[in-house]
Design a protein around this motif. Structure first.
Motif, PDB file in Angstrom:
ATOM      1  N   CYS A  54       0.845  -1.189   0.000  1.00 47.22           N
ATOM      2  CA  CYS A  54       0.000   0.000   0.000  1.00 47.22           C
ATOM      3  C   CYS A  54       0.880   1.239   0.000  1.00 47.22           C
ATOM      4  O   CYS A  54       2.030   1.190   0.431  1.00 47.22           O
ATOM      5  CB  CYS A  54      -0.895   0.022   1.241  1.00 47.22           C
ATOM      6  N   GLU A  55       0.324   2.328  -0.476  1.00 48.63           N
ATOM      7  CA  GLU A  55       1.072   3.579  -0.484  1.00 48.63           C
ATOM      8  C   GLU A  55       0.340   4.623   0.322  1.00 48.63           C
ATOM      9  O   GLU A  55      -0.762   4.396   0.813  1.00 48.63           O
ATOM     10  CB  GLU A  55       1.351   4.015  -1.914  1.00 48.63           C
TER      11      GLU A  55
ATOM     12  N   PRO B 107      -2.749   0.018 -17.835  1.00 49.53           N
ATOM     13  CA  PRO B 107      -2.969   1.446 -18.120  1.00 49.53           C
ATOM     14  C   PRO B 107      -3.004   1.721 -19.623  1.00 49.53           C
ATOM     15  O   PRO B 107      -2.292   1.083 -20.398  1.00 49.53           O
ATOM     16  CB  PRO B 107      -1.748   2.124 -17.486  1.00 49.53           C
ATOM     17  N   GLU B 108      -3.874   2.645 -20.023  1.00 47.22           N
ATOM     18  CA  GLU B 108      -3.958   3.104 -21.412  1.00 47.22           C
ATOM     19  C   GLU B 108      -4.018   4.617 -21.397  1.00 47.22           C
ATOM     20  O   GLU B 108      -4.705   5.208 -20.556  1.00 47.22           O
ATOM     21  CB  GLU B 108      -5.226   2.582 -22.094  1.00 47.22           C
ATOM     22  N   GLN B 109      -3.328   5.232 -22.321  1.00 50.59           N
ATOM     23  CA  GLN B 109      -3.317   6.686 -22.441  1.00 50.59           C
ATOM     24  C   GLN B 109      -4.742   7.227 -22.548  1.00 50.59           C
ATOM     25  O   GLN B 109      -5.554   6.705 -23.311  1.00 50.59           O
ATOM     26  CB  GLN B 109      -2.523   7.081 -23.694  1.00 50.59           C
ATOM     27  N   SER B 110      -5.059   8.237 -21.770  1.00 49.20           N
ATOM     28  CA  SER B 110      -6.335   8.956 -21.810  1.00 49.20           C
ATOM     29  C   SER B 110      -7.550   8.107 -21.423  1.00 49.20           C
ATOM     30  O   SER B 110      -8.674   8.436 -21.790  1.00 49.20           O
ATOM     31  CB  SER B 110      -6.567   9.571 -23.195  1.00 49.20           C
ATOM     32  N   MET B 111      -7.327   7.002 -20.726  1.00 50.09           N
ATOM     33  CA  MET B 111      -8.434   6.132 -20.322  1.00 50.09           C
ATOM     34  C   MET B 111      -8.428   5.946 -18.805  1.00 50.09           C
ATOM     35  O   MET B 111      -7.376   5.869 -18.191  1.00 50.09           O
ATOM     36  CB  MET B 111      -8.320   4.752 -20.986  1.00 50.09           C
TER      37      MET B 111
ATOM     38  N   GLN C 173      -3.447   6.897 -12.293  1.00 50.10           N
ATOM     39  CA  GLN C 173      -2.492   7.239 -13.351  1.00 50.10           C
ATOM     40  C   GLN C 173      -1.095   6.702 -13.061  1.00 50.10           C
ATOM     41  O   GLN C 173      -0.319   6.453 -13.980  1.00 50.10           O
ATOM     42  CB  GLN C 173      -2.442   8.748 -13.559  1.00 50.10           C
ATOM     43  N   ASN C 174      -0.768   6.515 -11.788  1.00 46.24           N
ATOM     44  CA  ASN C 174       0.567   6.008 -11.447  1.00 46.24           C
ATOM     45  C   ASN C 174       0.675   4.493 -11.585  1.00 46.24           C
ATOM     46  O   ASN C 174       1.713   3.913 -11.285  1.00 46.24           O
ATOM     47  CB  ASN C 174       0.971   6.452 -10.036  1.00 46.24           C
ATOM     48  N   GLY C 175      -0.407   3.826 -12.016  1.00 49.01           N
ATOM     49  CA  GLY C 175      -0.395   2.379 -12.205  1.00 49.01           C
ATOM     50  C   GLY C 175      -0.865   1.596 -10.992  1.00 49.01           C
ATOM     51  O   GLY C 175      -1.044   0.379 -11.074  1.00 49.01           O
TER      52      GLY C 175
ATOM     53  N   ASN D 192      -1.353  -3.657  -6.556  1.00 50.55           N
ATOM     54  CA  ASN D 192      -1.882  -4.599  -7.535  1.00 50.55           C
ATOM     55  C   ASN D 192      -3.262  -5.092  -7.096  1.00 50.55           C
ATOM     56  O   ASN D 192      -3.710  -4.806  -5.983  1.00 50.55           O
ATOM     57  CB  ASN D 192      -0.918  -5.768  -7.765  1.00 50.55           C
ATOM     58  N   LEU D 193      -3.912  -5.821  -7.971  1.00 50.16           N
ATOM     59  CA  LEU D 193      -5.264  -6.305  -7.679  1.00 50.16           C
ATOM     60  C   LEU D 193      -5.280  -7.529  -6.777  1.00 50.16           C
ATOM     61  O   LEU D 193      -6.266  -7.790  -6.091  1.00 50.16           O
ATOM     62  CB  LEU D 193      -6.006  -6.603  -8.986  1.00 50.16           C
TER      63      LEU D 193
END
Length: 163
Positions: free
Chosen positions: A31-32, A96-100, A120-122, A138-139
C-alpha cells in the motif's frame, strides 16, 4: 509517495478482528501513502466510478443510489449496466492506457462484491466498506474470501482527455 512499513493508526480497518482473514494478501508494503478518512457516505462501487457523493447499491428497497433504468439486482450484468451509465465499457484488461480510466469488478461465486479504480501512477485505489480508501500496488492485494477475484475490467475516456 512512500510505501507503508506497518499499518498506520488511521487505517482503522486493519485493527478489526476479521481483517487478516478477510484480506490475506494485503500487506503494508503493498500500500502507499494515499489514504482517506473512513466514511459511509460512499462505497467502493461509487468510488470506482469517481463518485464520492452517494453509495451505489442495487438494494431492492431503494435505500441507496443506483442508476435509473438498471435492474436492482446483484449480478455482473447489472453492475456492467450501472457503470455504462457513466461511460464505462467492458475491456480486456487492467493495464494502463493513455487517456483512459479503468476499473475492475471483483466477483465471488459469480456475484459482484467490490470494485477498484486504476490510478495514473499504475496503482489501484479501493474503498474498503465504510472504512478508508487505500492505494494498493496490484489487484491481488484484495483477492480473497471477502471480495473474491478481479474479474470484469471496464474503461472510459478520462475526463481530462475529453477537454
Amino acid at each position: 509517495m512512500y510505501k507503508w512499513s506497518k499499518w498506520p493508526a488511521e487505517f482503522t480497518l486493519s485493527a478489526t478482528p476479521s481483517f487478516a482473514n478477510d484480506f490475506p494478501n494485503l500487506r503494508p508494503h503493498l500500500c502507499e501513502d494515499d489514504l482517506s478518512p473512513a466514511t459511509g457516505l460512499y462505497n467502493c462501487i461509487a468510488w470506482a466510478a469517481s463518485d464520492e457523493t452517494a453509495r451505489w447499491d442495487p438494494d431492492p428497497f431503494f435505500q441507496h443510489y443506483w442508476p435509473e433504468g438498471v435492474p436492482r439486482v446483484n449480478t455482473q450484468a447489472a453492475f456492467i449496466a450501472a457503470y455504462r451509465t457513466v461511460g464505462f465499457e467492458v475491456c480486456d484488461n487492467g493495464m494502463p492506457e493513455q487517456s483512459m480510466e479503468k476499473l475492475v469488478i471483483y466477483t465471488l461465486a459469480g456475484d459482484p462484491t467490490h470494485a477498484a479504480r486504476l490510478l495514473q501512477n499504475g496503482n489501484w485505489t479501493s474503498k474498503l466498506g465504510d472504512y478508508e480508501d487505500i492505494q494498493h500496488v496490484n489487484l491481488d492485494c484484495l483477492r480473497g474470501p471477502l471480495y473474491g477475484t478481479p474479474n470484469i475490467y471496464m474503461k472510459r475516456k478520462s475526463p481530462s482527455a475529453a477537454q
